[in-house]
Write a protein that holds these residues in place. Structure first.
Motif, PDB file in Angstrom:
ATOM      1  N   LEU A   1       1.434   1.619  -3.760  1.00  0.00           N
ATOM      2  CA  LEU A   1       0.233   2.419  -4.043  1.00  0.00           C
ATOM      3  C   LEU A   1      -0.652   1.702  -5.065  1.00  0.00           C
ATOM      4  CD1 LEU A   1       2.078   5.851  -3.901  1.00  0.00           C
ATOM      5  CD2 LEU A   1       0.189   5.183  -2.413  1.00  0.00           C
ATOM      6  N   ILE A   2      -1.256   2.429  -5.972  1.00  0.00           N
ATOM      7  CA  ILE A   2      -2.231   1.824  -6.883  1.00  0.00           C
ATOM      8  C   ILE A   2      -1.622   0.681  -7.716  1.00  0.00           C
ATOM      9  CG2 ILE A   2      -1.764   3.473  -8.764  1.00  0.00           C
ATOM     10  CD1 ILE A   2      -5.244   2.083  -7.762  1.00  0.00           C
ATOM     11  N   ARG A   3      -0.308   0.724  -7.915  1.00  0.00           N
ATOM     12  CA  ARG A   3       0.350  -0.300  -8.738  1.00  0.00           C
ATOM     13  C   ARG A   3       0.211  -1.694  -8.135  1.00  0.00           C
ATOM     14  NH1 ARG A   3       5.815   3.264  -8.798  1.00  0.00           N
ATOM     15  NH2 ARG A   3       5.251   3.182  -6.583  1.00  0.00           N
TER      16      ARG A   3
ATOM     17  N   TRP B   1      -3.387  -8.212  -5.800  1.00  0.00           N
ATOM     18  CA  TRP B   1      -4.591  -7.964  -5.000  1.00  0.00           C
ATOM     19  C   TRP B   1      -5.863  -8.419  -5.724  1.00  0.00           C
ATOM     20  CZ3 TRP B   1      -3.527  -2.208  -3.153  1.00  0.00           C
ATOM     21  CH2 TRP B   1      -2.495  -2.221  -2.203  1.00  0.00           C
ATOM     22  N   PHE B   2      -5.882  -8.251  -7.045  1.00  0.00           N
ATOM     23  CA  PHE B   2      -7.090  -8.634  -7.794  1.00  0.00           C
ATOM     24  C   PHE B   2      -7.374 -10.128  -7.725  1.00  0.00           C
ATOM     25  CE2 PHE B   2      -6.640  -4.646 -10.302  1.00  0.00           C
ATOM     26  CZ  PHE B   2      -7.896  -4.150 -10.011  1.00  0.00           C
TER      27      PHE B   2
ATOM     28  N   PHE C   1     -12.957  -3.915 -16.030  1.00  0.00           N
ATOM     29  CA  PHE C   1     -12.267  -2.679 -16.412  1.00  0.00           C
ATOM     30  C   PHE C   1     -12.597  -2.193 -17.814  1.00  0.00           C
ATOM     31  CE2 PHE C   1     -10.146  -4.021 -12.650  1.00  0.00           C
ATOM     32  CZ  PHE C   1     -10.079  -2.830 -11.961  1.00  0.00           C
TER      33      PHE C   1
ATOM     34  N   TRP D   1       0.840  -1.203   0.000  1.00  0.00           N
ATOM     35  CA  TRP D   1       0.000   0.000   0.000  1.00  0.00           C
ATOM     36  C   TRP D   1       0.881   1.261   0.000  1.00  0.00           C
ATOM     37  CZ3 TRP D   1      -3.263   1.851   4.828  1.00  0.00           C
ATOM     38  CH2 TRP D   1      -3.925   3.042   4.503  1.00  0.00           C
ATOM     39  N   ALA D   2       1.707   1.407   1.029  1.00  0.00           N
ATOM     40  CA  ALA D   2       2.431   2.671   1.201  1.00  0.00           C
ATOM     41  C   ALA D   2       3.405   2.929   0.054  1.00  0.00           C
ATOM     42  CB  ALA D   2       3.166   2.669   2.531  1.00  0.00           C
ATOM     43  N   ASP D   3       4.100   1.911  -0.386  1.00  0.00           N
ATOM     44  CA  ASP D   3       5.143   2.117  -1.396  1.00  0.00           C
ATOM     45  C   ASP D   3       4.641   1.804  -2.811  1.00  0.00           C
ATOM     46  OD1 ASP D   3       7.979   2.915  -1.335  1.00  0.00           O
ATOM     47  OD2 ASP D   3       8.229   1.053  -2.465  1.00  0.00           O
TER      48      ASP D   3
ATOM     49  N   THR E   1     -15.436  -4.207  -4.265  1.00  0.00           N
ATOM     50  CA  THR E   1     -14.019  -4.250  -3.908  1.00  0.00           C
ATOM     51  C   THR E   1     -13.834  -4.770  -2.472  1.00  0.00           C
ATOM     52  OG1 THR E   1     -13.815  -2.279  -5.271  1.00  0.00           O
ATOM     53  CG2 THR E   1     -11.908  -2.864  -3.935  1.00  0.00           C
ATOM     54  N   GLN E   2     -12.927  -5.698  -2.290  1.00  0.00           N
ATOM     55  CA  GLN E   2     -12.761  -6.358  -0.996  1.00  0.00           C
ATOM     56  C   GLN E   2     -11.677  -5.705  -0.130  1.00  0.00           C
ATOM     57  OE1 GLN E   2     -14.789  -8.957   0.241  1.00  0.00           O
ATOM     58  NE2 GLN E   2     -15.953  -8.024  -1.412  1.00  0.00           N
TER      59      GLN E   2
ATOM     60  N   TRP F   1      -2.336  -3.240  -7.060  1.00  0.00           N
ATOM     61  CA  TRP F   1      -3.489  -4.041  -7.501  1.00  0.00           C
ATOM     62  C   TRP F   1      -3.048  -5.094  -8.506  1.00  0.00           C
ATOM     63  CZ3 TRP F   1      -7.967  -4.925  -5.417  1.00  0.00           C
ATOM     64  CH2 TRP F   1      -8.524  -3.979  -4.534  1.00  0.00           C
ATOM     65  N   ASN F   2      -2.120  -4.708  -9.396  1.00  0.00           N
ATOM     66  CA  ASN F   2      -1.580  -5.709 -10.317  1.00  0.00           C
ATOM     67  C   ASN F   2      -0.333  -6.393  -9.759  1.00  0.00           C
ATOM     68  OD1 ASN F   2      -3.368  -5.645 -12.547  1.00  0.00           O
ATOM     69  ND2 ASN F   2      -2.528  -3.672 -13.146  1.00  0.00           N
TER      70      ASN F   2
ATOM     71  N   ILE G   1      -8.546  -5.415   1.405  1.00  0.00           N
ATOM     72  CA  ILE G   1      -7.290  -6.129   1.135  1.00  0.00           C
ATOM     73  C   ILE G   1      -6.483  -6.398   2.403  1.00  0.00           C
ATOM     74  CG2 ILE G   1      -5.085  -5.979  -0.098  1.00  0.00           C
ATOM     75  CD1 ILE G   1      -7.535  -6.516  -1.894  1.00  0.00           C
TER      76      ILE G   1
END
Lengths: 415, 415
Positions: free
Chosen positions: B63-65, B72-73, B262, B59-61, B281-282, B67-68, B284
């Motif tokens: 971030l949105i990246r 996480w997906f 998507f 999460w912190a480092d 969305t679950q 998810w792939n 995480i």
């Protein structure tokens, strides 16, 4: 039009920013300009402290006793009130639970039960799709319920609202264009036609001042992992105006919403107030990270937040248009700050590849099909210098054509 | 009846326990004998490692990246398969998401759509109540659907199953008595009447070997925070037999269950297989703690687990009856190990106060209204010596009457 600000002017803006100190409350990775807080907010340091305490002390050491001792049972309502303060809700009108999609489902059913003589749901064709999908799910089990879509059944949502409409489900800020809807005006329009309105605040909660009670809204839902920085997939929230509380009926009647959950009674009896929207046991670890994230807001003036948000997004538009227009980049969504959320989108026929090149250079925004580059500006941790640097990198990518490299052309499932 | 084992015999059993080493995988507080893993499982050390990584790195480092990049997906399906291996499900038949209550709702609707010419839901009057409450919620929106309750409409559930019944919703292990239901036999009975069956595995997943595919079950749901040790309120699971996958229809049609989430399409199109049960969305962070907890099971032989579970619960009954019967403590639920889950309940007219006194002395079980003391025995971290010591303390409390102290008489919301 005034001259484009220079570097010194940008530095001066950061120095004068009354929210500048909030940046220190977050962990932000080195070498990254994060313009995707509208998709997943950055991590507040206070979220880690709560998470550690919940996992290592309360779970591991307190075990089952922590449901009472650590206040786990009250978290959904406690965090609801914390969110409520940011969206114009009185205490007891908001609860944090489940997902936005599930909460839309509950709110739609509740609205239909408030208007039993009506059968139409109005939604936006350009909505984030889950809103429409959940409306389909509701209609699938309730005989006679139909859906009217703005952009499909009529160009404007106002034209779809008549005396057959039970409920209007609408986004406060559009997820793709960033356009901000006039909450008070559309709520009035819905009420004039006798309909109930549900506001989806996914892209406005924590991004700008929201006044649900002031607008006389009926219901609202939203997520907490965007501008509220609650962590990936953090539980969502749902709001109901106090005047509806006694009449709330929804079909996800799980034990957490029961009037006496630990009496283990055989028949369902709804709890009081907003608790009627609770259903099953909530994920405490994720809730506690969210609690830490919401603590940050105690020190935020929402008027200053909105001023900075508009200043950041105005600056971004100004700089991109001044430096990048010649490369085929065009603004999507409102030019006027007052009509915009805290995000800006630009279209380009190679938006996907350009966004990949930006991410490769540390500027993280996201791509939305078919041709939109979306940039979010969280005023708590994005500064004016970030905007300046992001545009400089975008300009370099466009000027050099570096986005044409093959490695940027492979489409992943998500960006 | 053989002589009650002595202390030396107990020590020998622990020394010979092939699962004894598993205890080191958990954090257990000093001075506590934890007999409430059937309510909230103890914390596996591996859960903390996953949680830290997910929060501080991904999460912190990331971030949105993340998810792939961090997968996480895929978590919901990946963890579904991890749970699936413990409940007799083939890969792709189980997914982790939402809460048990919400998953019951989905499964009931799916079952009703599989039997459109039928309209009756059969459930147990003595079920954990959320199962009944969710059935009420389903019936509230589907015209003509009615509920028959075992213990209310007939003494035995078998007597309620006829050609009008669409679906039977039943607990594998009763939450209060610990009684284990014969899954294969009741599934066969339901199928012979043309009905679909949903198994609630809340009190059996991770407690004993479960064989959903072998029993030819249709659907199943369950929680992951009891014997699976996923952490407080960890997301639940839902199972569907592969033969139903193409026909699964349920109304919580959120974007996570869409065939192309998507593509942001305007109309819902269900994804394939078990993904049709996904909605929003679950959380995480909670999912990642669960991932760490599920990793523990890679090294567990479920046959040994069951043997130890029966040995622990048999021993507990034997010792309590030998030492405490004279104080009015009576067994609730089955005496025969093969008909029991991994828990034992005893009734006493002052069950609440006695349980408070036990907790005060470090023996944590729980109270279930009106007069039941419930003790769970998680074979992964409870030993024979724990059973011995717990009974010694219970005996002391009963003999001295220390439970009569006023401070134990204040009823809290939950114990």
């Amino acid at each position: 039009m005034s001259a484009v600000p220079d570097h010194a002017a940008i530095e001066a803006r950061d120095a004068a920013d009354p929210l500048r100190h909030m940046r220190d409350r977050f962990v932000l990775p080195q070498g990254v300009i994060y313009l995707d807080g509208n998709s997943l907010g950055a991590a507040p340091k206070s979220a880690f402290a709560e998470l550690d305490k919940a996992a290592r002390e309360e779970w591991a050491d307190g075990l089952i006793r922590s449901w009472n001792r650590a206040g786990w049972f009250e978290l959904a309502e406690q965090l609801g009130d914390s969110v409520g303060r940011l969206i114009g809700a009185a205490a007891g009108e908001t609860v944090v639970c489940d997902t936005t999609s599930v909460n839309i489902y509950k709110a739609l059913h509740a609205a239909l039960w408030l208007r039993p003589e009506r059968s139409v749901i109005v939604a936006e064709g350009g909505s984030f799709p889950t809103d429409i999908y959940m409306a389909e799910g509701v209609a699938a089990t309730r005989p006679g319920v139909t859906i009217r879509l703005e952009g499909v059944d009529a160009p404007a949502i106002e034209d779809l609202i008549d005396e057959q409409v039970a409920v209007v489900l609408v986004n406060h800020v559009n997820y793709k264009s960033g356009e901000l809807c006039d909450m008070a005006a559309l709520t009035r329009k819905a009420h004039e036609a006798g309909a109930v309105i549900i506001w989806d605040l996914c892209h406005s909660a924590g991004a700008l001042p929201v006044d649900l009670d002031g607008a006389n809204a009926d219901f609202a839902v939203g997520c907490t992992y965007k501008y509220l920085n609650g962590g990936p997939g953090a539980p969502a929230f749902i709001y109901a105006a106090k005047r509806h509380h006694e009449h709330i009926r929804q079909p996800l009647t799980g034990w957490w919403g029961h009037a006496k959950p630990f009496a283990f009674e055989q028949g369902y009896q709804a709890g009081s107030g907003i608790r009627r929207f609770l259903c099953g046991t909530q994920p405490i670890l994720s809730l506690r990270a969210l609690k830490g994230a919401l603590d940050v807001w105690d020190d935020v003036d929402m008027t200053l937040l909105r001023q900075k948000s508009i200043a950041l997004t105005d600056l971004f538009i100004e700089l991109v248009e001044a430096r990048c227009s010649e490369y085929g980049v065009t603004l999507v969504g409102p030019r006027e700050g007052a009509r915009r959320g805290s995000q800006v989108s630009f279209a380009h026929q190679n938006a996907y590849e350009i966004m990949q090149a930006l991410i490769d250079r540390g500027v993280i925004g996201d791509f939305r099909a078919p041709n939109v580059m979306r940039f979010g500006f969280t005023p708590l941790y994005v500064g004016y210098r970030d905007v300046w640097d992001a545009v400089a990198i975008l300009h370099d990518i466009l000027k050099t054509g570096s986005w044409k490299q093959e490695r940027f052309a492979v489409r992943a499932a998500v960006t």
